[in-house]
Design a protein around this motif. Sequence first.
Motif, short mmCIF file in Angstrom:
data_model
loop_
_atom_site.label_atom_id
_atom_site.label_comp_id
_atom_site.label_asym_id
_atom_site.label_seq_id
_atom_site.Cartn_x
_atom_site.Cartn_y
_atom_site.Cartn_z
N GLY A 1 44.96 43.77 48.61
CA GLY A 1 43.81 44.53 48.10
C GLY A 1 43.23 44.00 46.81
O GLY A 1 42.44 44.66 46.16
N GLY A 2 43.62 42.77 46.42
CA GLY A 2 43.17 42.27 45.11
C GLY A 2 41.80 41.64 45.12
O GLY A 2 41.19 41.48 44.08
N GLY A 3 41.30 41.28 46.30
CA GLY A 3 39.99 40.63 46.37
C GLY A 3 40.12 39.15 46.12
O GLY A 3 40.54 38.72 45.06
N GLY A 4 39.78 38.35 47.14
CA GLY A 4 39.88 36.90 46.97
C GLY A 4 38.65 36.34 46.30
O GLY A 4 37.57 36.92 46.40
N ALA A 5 38.79 35.23 45.58
CA ALA A 5 37.64 34.62 44.93
C ALA A 5 37.84 33.13 44.75
O ALA A 5 38.97 32.66 44.58
N LYS A 6 36.74 32.40 44.79
CA LYS A 6 36.76 30.95 44.71
C LYS A 6 35.47 30.54 44.01
O LYS A 6 34.42 31.11 44.28
N LEU A 7 35.55 29.57 43.09
CA LEU A 7 34.32 29.10 42.46
C LEU A 7 33.52 28.24 43.42
O LEU A 7 34.09 27.44 44.16
N THR A 8 32.21 28.38 43.36
CA THR A 8 31.34 27.48 44.11
C THR A 8 31.17 26.20 43.29
O THR A 8 31.60 26.12 42.13
N GLU A 9 30.51 25.22 43.89
CA GLU A 9 30.15 23.99 43.18
C GLU A 9 29.38 24.34 41.89
O GLU A 9 29.67 23.81 40.81
N THR A 10 28.40 25.26 42.01
CA THR A 10 27.62 25.68 40.84
C THR A 10 28.52 26.37 39.81
O THR A 10 28.39 26.13 38.61
N GLY A 11 29.44 27.19 40.28
CA GLY A 11 30.36 27.88 39.36
C GLY A 11 31.16 26.89 38.54
O GLY A 11 31.33 27.06 37.32
N ARG A 12 31.66 25.85 39.20
CA ARG A 12 32.43 24.83 38.48
C ARG A 12 31.56 24.10 37.46
O ARG A 12 31.99 23.84 36.34
N LYS A 13 30.32 23.78 37.87
CA LYS A 13 29.41 23.07 36.97
C LYS A 13 29.10 23.91 35.73
O LYS A 13 29.11 23.41 34.60
#
Lengths: 120, 120
Positions: B79-91
């Motif tokens: 129930g924690g919610g998954g998340a991943k940076l996008t290419e833009t997020g990393r930039k």
Amino acid sequence: MKPKTEPSLVPRLRVMRGKNIAFGPGKAELLALLAETGSIGKAARRMGMSYMRAWSLIRTMNQSFKEPLVFAAHGGRGGGGGAKLTETGRKVLDLYRQMEQTSLRAITPSWKQLQQLLPD
Amino acid sequence: MKPKTEPSLVPRLRVMRGKNIAFGPGKAELLALLAETGSIGKAARRMGMSYMRAWSLIRTMNQSFKEPLVFAAHGGRGGGGGAKLTETGRKVLDLYRQMEQTSLRAITPSWKQLQQLLPD
């Protein structure tokens, strides 16, 4: 002030001593207004803060540096409290403004890259 | 973290859009923790904020840039919610960290002068 919709980058520099902010954007604005108006009451009003809050920020600044930044007196004509920057106060404000400008100039190239990722 | 009594200078850069902070120190820390943990719940806990607060910051960031910064999903295992940076997020995170370092390097000479006005 014109309405701003363009993205802008605002460097807010904080001089920390442990968990306390010895100097930062709010105190810099207060110093500048004290220099301009010579009055704690007027400076406080221009910043939308109470006289006592301004007085407390002045006390904190004065205690955080080797020498006081502000000569201040409670009360006086109109009850607004007179204030004047000391030599140290002027130096601190000048150095702080210089750091803000230097910071902004230095980060302009990266900021232009970041702006390309923001919508128009 | 060791206890800090030495004065330190902390540049906090804010990307403003009108009165809204599109990006700043808190959102940068959240992005970095999302990249590290892959979990909104874990990142929120590490920052001492609620899951809903983290979710709201992610939504604001995603809406402030041309492309989303984070792929995020409510719930999931634990129930924690998954998340991943996008290419833009990393930039965006890289550029922001770069600006912080550039800013700090550029203001070091003035900062040394200011330090001389602070008590040891």
